[in-house]
Design a protein around this motif. Structure first.
Motif, short mmCIF file in Angstrom:
data_model
loop_
_atom_site.label_atom_id
_atom_site.label_comp_id
_atom_site.label_asym_id
_atom_site.label_seq_id
_atom_site.Cartn_x
_atom_site.Cartn_y
_atom_site.Cartn_z
N ARG A 131 0.83 -1.20 0.00
CA ARG A 131 0.00 0.00 0.00
C ARG A 131 0.87 1.26 0.00
NH1 ARG A 131 -3.77 1.38 4.06
NH2 ARG A 131 -2.29 0.58 5.58
N HIS A 199 -8.98 -5.45 5.11
CA HIS A 199 -8.25 -4.36 5.73
C HIS A 199 -9.24 -3.34 6.28
CE1 HIS A 199 -5.10 -1.19 6.07
NE2 HIS A 199 -4.33 -2.23 6.26
N ASP A 201 -8.71 0.07 5.67
CA ASP A 201 -8.64 1.27 4.83
C ASP A 201 -10.01 1.55 4.22
OD1 ASP A 201 -8.34 2.60 2.04
OD2 ASP A 201 -6.43 3.03 3.03
N SER A 205 -10.64 -1.37 1.45
CA SER A 205 -11.21 -2.53 2.12
C SER A 205 -12.51 -2.99 1.45
CB SER A 205 -11.49 -2.21 3.59
OG SER A 205 -12.14 -3.30 4.22
N HIS A 240 -13.76 4.92 10.31
CA HIS A 240 -12.47 4.81 9.65
C HIS A 240 -12.38 5.88 8.57
CE1 HIS A 240 -11.18 1.01 11.53
NE2 HIS A 240 -12.48 0.78 11.60
N SER A 242 -9.75 8.13 5.90
CA SER A 242 -8.49 8.17 5.18
C SER A 242 -8.24 9.58 4.66
CB SER A 242 -8.50 7.18 4.01
OG SER A 242 -7.37 7.38 3.17
#
Length: 382
Positions: A131, A199, A201, A205, A240, A242
């Motif tokens: 990543r 995951h 992310d 994900s 979550h 980012s």
């Protein structure tokens, strides 16, 4: 020379990447190992991994004030507030060190934001994945970078993140902690077992957009078993976000109807989800962006990747691991992909063996011993 090893994370998944080095570095004359932890669980985990060597180590518990504790109770599920507060409120403990070894990059805030000038910083990445987050400009701030193998080194050199003189290849210390006994048997049948390892992310994900359909499909069939063991941070937080991808997702709980099925095993963050119990026990890998695929191919087996974001991945180095299995764009393609994995399990064996050799340097010396020697050689001992 005082060499500190910092463990300052919500979860325990980073510990095995640096803790084995502690037991090796105390063998060097003139070196004092100091373990700094921010929770009783971390200290207990490190002590268990070190065994008798723990008696040669000085342990320091890092604490934060009441205000920070109160703010953490509010923010812990959406941001790493406690980690940063722990750094800011324990500067004297870090200033007493000559070298600080870490498995993450947040610790550079000690120097870059909080003005600490004393210790030299050593980074041992907690994983060897592809990543983009593993190849960021912040990495230029380390005095020494210890890497698992040529794959990561070559990409970092090409990006100007490391220099010839400030890195070394030492292998993968986590492998030094893995029991070589036969894998744990998790189901009372002989069906193939799939490990679903999404995951956290929020863009890459498969969990947020495909996870419910994946669980529903496995629940209604009786051909294979399923282990649901996401990246531990998926379970640690509800929200979550980012910054890199400018996207946010909310994690829902897994419904009880899936947890109670005899052919589905759900683990949202236990020790077994980070000590390779599942990557050693399963027959087929189902994932997306997790670097655990590289631990999986220590023993080549079929892998399937869910392209939840519709990424054009074929020529993208961030998705190099997707060349190690079959990539599917929708859950409807999962049954056929599983059939292919069962009937032709060696289809990607050659690619996996080559990727493993490039990702992990293996010699007759344990990686943790190589890492300890590299640190002492670079910075010396009194």
């Amino acid at each position: 020379m005082k060499v500190g090893f910092l463990f300052n994370h919500d979860a325990l998944h980073q510990i095995r990447h640096t803790a084995p080095v502690i037991a090796e570095i105390v063998r060097f004359p003139g070196v004092q190992a100091v373990v700094l932890t921010s929770s009783p669980e971390q200290e207990a985990h490190v002590r268990a991994l070190l065994g008798p060597a723990a008696e040669q180590v000085h342990f320091v518990r890092l604490r934060i004030g009441r205000l920070a504790e109160a703010l953490d109770r509010t923010l812990r599920f959406v941001a790493p507030f406690r980690r940063v507060a722990t750094l800011r409120e324990n500067l004297p403990a870090f200033a007493a060190l000559d070298v600080l070894v870490v498995p993450e990059t947040t610790s550079l805030l000690l120097r870059d934001r909080f003005g600490l000038t004393g210790p030299r910083f050593v980074w041992i990445p907690h994983g060897a994945g592809d990543r983009s987050v593993g190849f960021r400009p912040v990495m230029r701030g380390f005095d020494l970078v210890l890497l698992s193998g040529a794959k990561v080194r070559d990409r970092m050199l090409a990006a100007g993140l490391i220099k010839l003189e400030n890195h070394a290849i030492i292998g993968y210390p986590k492998f030094d902690t893995i029991d070589e006994a036969p894998p744990t048997r998790l189901f009372a049948n002989d069906r193939p077992t799939v490990l679903y390892n999404p995951h956290f992310d929020p863009k890459l994900s498969s969990w947020y957009t495909m996870g419910k359909d994946v669980l529903a499909w496995f629940a209604q069939q009786s051909r294979v078993n399923l282990i649901v063991a996401p990246h531990v941070m998926l379970a640690k937080r509800r929200l979550h976000a980012s910054v890199e991808h400018r996207i946010v997702h909310w994690r829902r709980d897994i419904e009880r109807q899936y947890r109670d099925l005899p052919h589905i095993h759900v683990d949202m963050g236990s020790e077994a989800s980070v000590d390779m119990t599942y990557t050693r026990a399963a027959d087929i890998y189902l994932g997306d962006a997790s670097s655990q695929i590289y631990e999986w191919i220590a023993r080549p087996r079929p892998a399937i990747f869910l392209n939840a974001a519709g990424v054009a991945w074929a020529a993208d180095p961030d998705f190099a691991h997707w060349r190690l299995g079959e990539v599917i764009d929708e859950v409807a393609a999962l049954p056929a992909a599983l059939d292919g994995a069962v009937t032709d399990p060696d289809r990607h064996r050659a690619a996996q063996e080559a990727a493993f050799a490039a990702t992990f340097s293996r010699t007759d010396q344990p990686a943790s011993r190589r890492a300890a020697a590299a640190i002492v050689e670079r910075f010396g001992a009194a």
